[in-house]
Design a protein around this motif. Structure first.
Motif, PDB file in Angstrom:
ATOM      1  N   TYR A  63      -9.678  -7.356   4.294  1.00 26.12           N
ATOM      2  CA  TYR A  63     -10.409  -6.095   4.419  1.00 26.12           C
ATOM      3  C   TYR A  63     -11.871  -6.464   4.584  1.00 26.12           C
ATOM      4  CZ  TYR A  63      -6.172  -4.079   2.361  1.00 26.12           C
ATOM      5  OH  TYR A  63      -4.881  -3.715   2.094  1.00 26.12           O
ATOM      6  N   PHE A  75     -13.292  -9.471   2.716  1.00 26.16           N
ATOM      7  CA  PHE A  75     -12.448  -9.792   1.573  1.00 26.16           C
ATOM      8  C   PHE A  75     -11.049 -10.211   2.003  1.00 26.16           C
ATOM      9  CE2 PHE A  75      -9.374  -8.558  -1.658  1.00 26.16           C
ATOM     10  CZ  PHE A  75      -9.881  -9.214  -2.763  1.00 26.16           C
ATOM     11  N   ALA A  83      -7.263 -10.775   1.427  1.00 28.76           N
ATOM     12  CA  ALA A  83      -6.272 -10.234   0.500  1.00 28.76           C
ATOM     13  C   ALA A  83      -4.963 -11.014   0.530  1.00 28.76           C
ATOM     14  CB  ALA A  83      -6.017  -8.761   0.805  1.00 28.76           C
ATOM     15  N   ALA A 138       1.115  -8.631 -10.279  1.00 30.54           N
ATOM     16  CA  ALA A 138       0.169  -7.800 -11.019  1.00 30.54           C
ATOM     17  C   ALA A 138      -0.608  -6.892 -10.070  1.00 30.54           C
ATOM     18  CB  ALA A 138      -0.798  -8.688 -11.800  1.00 30.54           C
ATOM     19  N   ASN A 139      -1.360  -5.952 -10.624  1.00 26.89           N
ATOM     20  CA  ASN A 139      -2.230  -5.101  -9.812  1.00 26.89           C
ATOM     21  C   ASN A 139      -3.170  -5.956  -8.984  1.00 26.89           C
ATOM     22  OD1 ASN A 139      -2.108  -3.070 -12.572  1.00 26.89           O
ATOM     23  ND2 ASN A 139      -1.538  -2.302 -10.575  1.00 26.89           N
ATOM     24  N   GLY A 140      -3.277  -5.609  -7.718  1.00 28.16           N
ATOM     25  CA  GLY A 140      -4.213  -6.324  -6.862  1.00 28.16           C
ATOM     26  C   GLY A 140      -3.677  -7.628  -6.323  1.00 28.16           C
ATOM     27  N   ALA A 141      -2.391  -7.915  -6.536  1.00 25.79           N
ATOM     28  CA  ALA A 141      -1.828  -9.181  -6.074  1.00 25.79           C
ATOM     29  C   ALA A 141      -1.717  -9.226  -4.553  1.00 25.79           C
ATOM     30  CB  ALA A 141      -0.461  -9.397  -6.711  1.00 25.79           C
ATOM     31  N   GLY A 142      -1.675  -8.070  -3.926  1.00 25.15           N
ATOM     32  CA  GLY A 142      -1.576  -8.046  -2.469  1.00 25.15           C
ATOM     33  C   GLY A 142      -0.252  -7.489  -1.970  1.00 25.15           C
TER      34      GLY A 142
HETATM   35  N1  LIG Z   1      -8.778  -0.669   1.806  1.00 25.32           N
HETATM   36  C1  LIG Z   1      -9.185  -1.744   1.118  1.00 25.32           C
HETATM   37  N2  LIG Z   1     -10.439  -2.225   1.282  1.00 25.32           N
HETATM   38  C2  LIG Z   1     -10.860  -3.302   0.612  1.00 25.32           C
HETATM   39  N3  LIG Z   1     -10.120  -3.980  -0.247  1.00 25.32           N
HETATM   40  C3  LIG Z   1      -8.868  -3.572  -0.476  1.00 25.32           C
HETATM   41  C4  LIG Z   1      -8.341  -2.418   0.208  1.00 25.32           C
HETATM   42  N4  LIG Z   1      -7.078  -2.239  -0.202  1.00 25.32           N
HETATM   43  C5  LIG Z   1      -6.834  -3.226  -1.086  1.00 25.32           C
HETATM   44  N5  LIG Z   1      -7.893  -4.020  -1.252  1.00 25.32           N
HETATM   45  C6  LIG Z   1      -7.988  -5.208  -2.127  1.00 25.32           C
HETATM   46  O1  LIG Z   1      -6.985  -6.116  -1.718  1.00 25.32           O
HETATM   47  C7  LIG Z   1      -6.379  -6.692  -2.850  1.00 25.32           C
HETATM   48  C8  LIG Z   1      -4.885  -6.457  -2.778  1.00 25.32           C
HETATM   49  O2  LIG Z   1      -4.645  -5.078  -2.901  1.00 25.32           O
HETATM   50  P1  LIG Z   1      -3.187  -4.455  -2.815  1.00 25.32           P
HETATM   51  O3  LIG Z   1      -3.357  -2.982  -2.781  1.00 25.32           O
HETATM   52  O4  LIG Z   1      -2.467  -5.094  -1.711  1.00 25.32           O
HETATM   53  O5  LIG Z   1      -2.585  -4.899  -4.207  1.00 25.32           O
HETATM   54  P2  LIG Z   1      -1.222  -4.464  -4.887  1.00 25.32           P
HETATM   55  O6  LIG Z   1      -0.534  -5.732  -5.211  1.00 25.32           O
HETATM   56  O7  LIG Z   1      -0.514  -3.485  -4.056  1.00 25.32           O
HETATM   57  O8  LIG Z   1      -1.751  -3.799  -6.213  1.00 25.32           O
HETATM   58  P3  LIG Z   1      -1.158  -2.542  -7.020  1.00 25.32           P
HETATM   59  O9  LIG Z   1      -0.074  -3.071  -7.872  1.00 25.32           O
HETATM   60  O10 LIG Z   1      -2.319  -2.071  -7.832  1.00 25.32           O
HETATM   61  O11 LIG Z   1      -0.704  -1.537  -6.016  1.00 25.32           O
HETATM   62  C9  LIG Z   1      -7.019  -6.073  -4.073  1.00 25.32           C
HETATM   63  O12 LIG Z   1      -7.969  -6.979  -4.576  1.00 25.32           O
HETATM   64  C10 LIG Z   1      -7.686  -4.850  -3.562  1.00 25.32           C
HETATM   65  O13 LIG Z   1      -8.864  -4.593  -4.265  1.00 25.32           O
END
Ligand SMILES: Nc1ncnc2c1ncn2[C@@H]1O[C@H](COP(=O)(O)OP(=O)(O)OP(=O)(O)O)[C@@H](O)[C@H]1O
Ligand SMILES: [Mg+2]
Lengths: 235, 349, 287
Positions: free
Chosen positions: A13, A16, A18, A37-41
């Protein structure tokens, strides 16, 4: 051959990063769970597969065909449907219209039709003229699942379908999974609830900070292995 | 150690160059031919209008296509001051600013009620209403318009002094006076905009432009900032309009409230030069003046081409010519972005 | 008696303004885009109809039938190749592009068709009238109003009962999720603008039959259309009919008092409504 596979899949993104080179595959008819975990991608991975985020063509293959660069509408036409995180019903559409639009572009050949969805989730039939967003969270989730099924996908992606729901409601929703798999469709479920994930999946991938840290048959993984993959080896 | 600065090397040089340019601009009438002075008057007034539009639309996100209302009302107020109250045209310019300010209040009141892009058409409607009302003002010529009386234009204060100073005829001396006023307005406008953008209000404006709600949540009163900027820009636009018509000395509602002259050209200048940057309109007005001199004789073809050029710019270089230059060179003459400077401890005495 | 007549004339005139407004409202409703060239596109369509009547010797109604698919293509291409590229969170680029288009279109038409006034002539129909007992109304104004009602009815049917309308609403709600349904939002937008141009053709037909037109009159039509949309309430197609009627009635009453006040009276009516009902007469609950 795998139905779908990713090869060194990356995503970012802006500046950043991901995802850092994710390799994963799903066999025909298989159910794969992705935990982390949260934010794992996890959601980022789903968005990449469905073409919401675009990639280099070779990073994602459908059988032999590179599809990484295709836009979302083309991915759906190839038989991959998603139940997006947060359900994302269309507020201007009624329950029935939300379902219909799922099968509007691709009907596919398979079991799922409006009647079959109403059979799977009878409550939706009663509420079919309500605005989609007037339903309870669990009912909305049913609409979102039904909407994705309407295209009779060969691969269904479910991103945290239990998020924010009461345990009994989660049980009802997961009760639909066997019927979905019975049609021969492969399924990827993204779950925070590890026990649930392990109970429904054939194989499980664990992600951490944009990488796959564990992949194993669901029956064989140990709590310790998951713990290490979830929080890093040092934990 | 660190400090926050908006200054760059280029900006320091640009600042010095700007002062030098202003000095040259001031003494220019002593040796420049009358036609150059007239061209510069045109360039300076269009530049000022473009900077003002850029301020509200480019920096403030309020895309007005009703700027002709302020030019027109300013010009008519000046005419009213001269014809009805016997004022000298130059002080009557101030009436133009006042009238534009007063008109801007209802315009802002109505247009701010309109959602998003409909703001643009709202400003246009008010401009039309103003034009139609003014066209009913029979003592100022109604729909056909009128001219400044000869007595008024022949002894404008200062003209005789200028005529004696440079050994010019009266008409040429009037051009010099108008040119000086245009130069003053242009410099004052740009300096004020620059100062505004670097102030706290400027930061607030950027926040408002990017997102009303976000701005509100960080404690910026979006409405107030928008009002202030809109009224200020309208007032200045009214002054410029009045000045332009002191020079033209002949007015009609269709000309004074012309969308093409006072809004389309102005938008094209800002778009082609680069929206949302002070350098943009400067570059834009020079390109525009070049095109105008070369092609204005082609009439509608010329306008057609300008329209297409503006579309092409928005499609392929949405930040205009200055954006292209900035991307290539990183050059910034009037930096408003704040940069964090890390000061190396060891190099300090 | 004369005032009743004026009232009826005004309402019927409102039908024309509703036709101007419907396309603008449709496009704004689906993609939050305000097309500043809308009025000029109406004039453009009128010239297209004129050209077809002149070259093929057709009656304007038939000519409009031919012009409609052409205008659909124009709208489709405009959206596909130009507007889709500037659509986004920032409202400035699409506004400036359509403003540039407005200027370019006006001046292009000026070069090609000259500044002369034109008219789509339909012979006896122009002066025909129908006696409704208490008032006598022109057949053409009545036909205009009936067409506006029919067009809005059809648009509403399309919007709320067809698959295309469902796609319009879904894409308007959330383009990303809509693309997960296999819809390409940009293609849907292109169809929407094409459809808007079909209505523009209908508006142009009646504009050209009822009054003279020339390349410069577009912006004023844009303003009437806009006023009808705002008075009606954003997103309400039937609202545009009410909005059009209010502008129309204000104009005919203004003209009755003093011919020079016709246009001004319409604008004032708009401002009054904006003052007392800023969200229009029939605002949608959400938005
Ligand atoms: N639209 C975006 N713009 C910038 N960064 C993003 C965006 N969406 C996600 N991220 C970042 O990318 C990383 C992965 O996010 P992602 O939503 O894929 O995680 P997740 O594993 O689905 O988490 P969750 O369990 O909270 O849904 C995180 O650090 C998040 O902050
Ligand atoms: Mg997620």
């Amino acid at each position: 051959m795998a139905f779908l596979s990713t090869h060194g899949l990356t995503a970012q993104y802006g500046q950043f990063k991901a995802l850092f080179g994710v390799d994963l595959h799903v066999n025909p008819g298989e159910c794969v769970a992705i935990i982390g975990a949260n934010g794992a991608g996890k959601t980022t991975l789903m968005r990449s597969i469905t073409g919401v985020l675009r990639n280099a063509p070779e990073m994602i293959r459908l059988g032999d065909t590179p599809i990484g660069a295709l836009p979302a509408d083309q991915i759906l036409k190839r038989g991959i449907a998603m139940v997006p995180e947060g359900r994302k019903l269309f507020p201007s559409l009624s329950v029935e219209e939300n379902l219909l639009i799922g099968g509007q572009v691709r009907k596919g050949s398979g079991r799922w039709s409006l009647d079959e969805i109403y059979g799977l989730f009878p409550i939706l039939k009663e509420r079919r003229h309500s605005p989609g967003t007037a339903l309870s969270g669990g009912q909305q989730q049913m609409v979102a699942i039904g909407r994705a099924l309407m295209s009779n996908p060969e691969l269904l992606l479910c991103d945290e379908i239990s998020l924010g729901l009461a345990p009994v409601v989660i049980r009802d929703i997961y009760a639909a999974l066997p019927a979905i798999r019975a049609t021969g469709a492969a399924v990827i479920v993204v779950e925070q609830d590890i026990t649930r994930a392990l109970s429904v999946a054939d194989r499980v991938y664990c992600m951490m900070e944009g990488r796959v840290t564990l992949t194993a048959p669901a029956k064989e993984v140990t709590r310790e292995a998951i713990h290490a993959a979830y929080f890093g080896a040092a934990a | 150690m660190h400090q926050v600065t908006t200054r760059t090397r280029a900006s320091t040089i640009a600042g010095i160059a700007a002062l030098a340019l202003i000095a040259v601009g001031l003494i220019l009438p002593a040796f420049a031919p009358r036609s150059l002075i007239q061209d510069l008057f045109f360039i300076l007034t269009m530049l000022t209008l473009a900077q003002l539009w850029n301020l509200i639309a480019g920096f403030g996100g309020m895309v007005s296509v009703g700027q002709q209302a302020f030019v027109g009302i300013g010009a008519y107020a000046m005419f009213a001051g001269v014809i009805l109250m016997g004022w000298d045209p130059v002080p009557a310019i101030l009436l133009g600013g006042l009238a534009a300010f007063l008109l801007a209040i209802p315009m802002a009141f109505f247009a701010f009620r309109l959602a998003g892009a409909y703001f643009a058409i709202g400003t246009w409607v008010i401009a039309e209403v103003t034009r139609l009302v003014i066209a009913q003002w029979k003592t100022l010529g109604g729909g056909t318009g009128t001219s400044l009386p000869r007595e008024a234009t022949s002894d404008i204060i200062g003209v005789e002094t200028i005529a004696n100073l440079f050994g010019l005829r009266d008409a040429a001396a009037r051009d010099v006076l108008a040119y000086w006023l245009a130069l003053g307005l242009a410099v004052a406008t740009m300096a004020a905009i620059y100062a505004l953008l670097r102030s706290r209000t400027g930061l607030a404006l950027a926040a408002v432009r990017d997102n009303d709600n976000a701005a509100r949540s960080v404690g910026v009163d979006a409405r107030r900032v928008k009002w202030i900027v809109f009224l200020a820009a309208a007032t200045m636009t009214g002054l410029v309009g009045a000045l332009i018509y002191v020079q033209t000395a002949r007015i009609s509602p269709d000309a004074a409230f012309s969308v093409t002259n006072w809004t389309a050209y102005v938008i094209f200048i800002a778009v082609i030069g680069g929206i949302g940057r002070l350098e943009g309109p400067i570059l834009g007005v020079l390109v525009f003046w070049g095109l105008q001199t070369a092609f204005a004789d082609y009439g509608s073809w010329y306008l057609l081409a300008l329209g297409v050029l503006a579309i092409a710019t928005m499609l392929f270089a949405p930040r205009g010519l200055w954006g292209l230059i900035h991307d290539r060179t990183g050059l910034s003459l009037f930096p408003v972005q704040r940069r964090l400077i890390l000061i190396d401890e060891r190099s300090k005495p | 008696m004369i005032w009743l007549d004026v009232l009826v004339q005004g309402i019927l005139l409102g039908g024309l303004y509703a036709l101007f407004a419907a396309g603008l409202s449709l496009v704004f409703g689906i993609m939050r885009l305000v097309n500043l060239a809308h009025g000029d596109l109406i004039v453009f369509a009128a010239f297209a109809i004129l050209l077809i009547t002149a070259t093929l010797g057709l009656n304007p109604f038939l000519a409009a039938l031919l012009a409609a698919p052409l205008m659909f293509a124009v709208g489709w291409a405009l959206q596909r190749f130009v507007l889709n590229r500037v659509l986004g969170k920032d409202i400035l680029p699409p506004l400036l592009v359509t403003f540039g288009l407005s200027v370019a279109l006006q001046n292009g038409m000026l070069e090609v068709f000259s500044a002369d006034s034109q008219r789509l002539s339909v012979g006896a129909l122009e002066s025909a009238s129908i006696n409704l007992g208490i008032v006598t109304v022109g057949t053409l104004p009545l036909l205009t109003f009936a067409s506006a009602v029919a067009a809005i009815f059809l648009l509403n049917r399309i919007f709320y009962t067809t698959a295309l309308g469902r796609a319009f609403r879904a894409v308007s709600d959330d383009p990303t999720t809509a693309s997960l349904m296999g819809l390409n939002p940009k293609s849907v937008f292109a169809i929407a603008t094409g459809l808007a141009m079909v209505i523009v053709t209908l508006a142009a037909l009646y504009l050209g039959m009822r009054a003279n037109f020339d390349p410069s009159i577009g912006p004023a039509r844009l303003l009437y259309a806009f006023q009808a949309v705002i008075i009606g309430g954003l997103g309400s197609l039937w609202g545009t009919l009410a909005g059009g009627a209010i502008i129309g009635v204000a104009q005919t009453f203004g003209a009755q008092i003093n011919p020079e006040w016709q246009i001004l009276a319409g604008h004032i009516a708009f401002l009054v409504v904006l003052l007392i009902r800023p969200r229009g007469l029939f605002p949608r609950a959400v938005d």
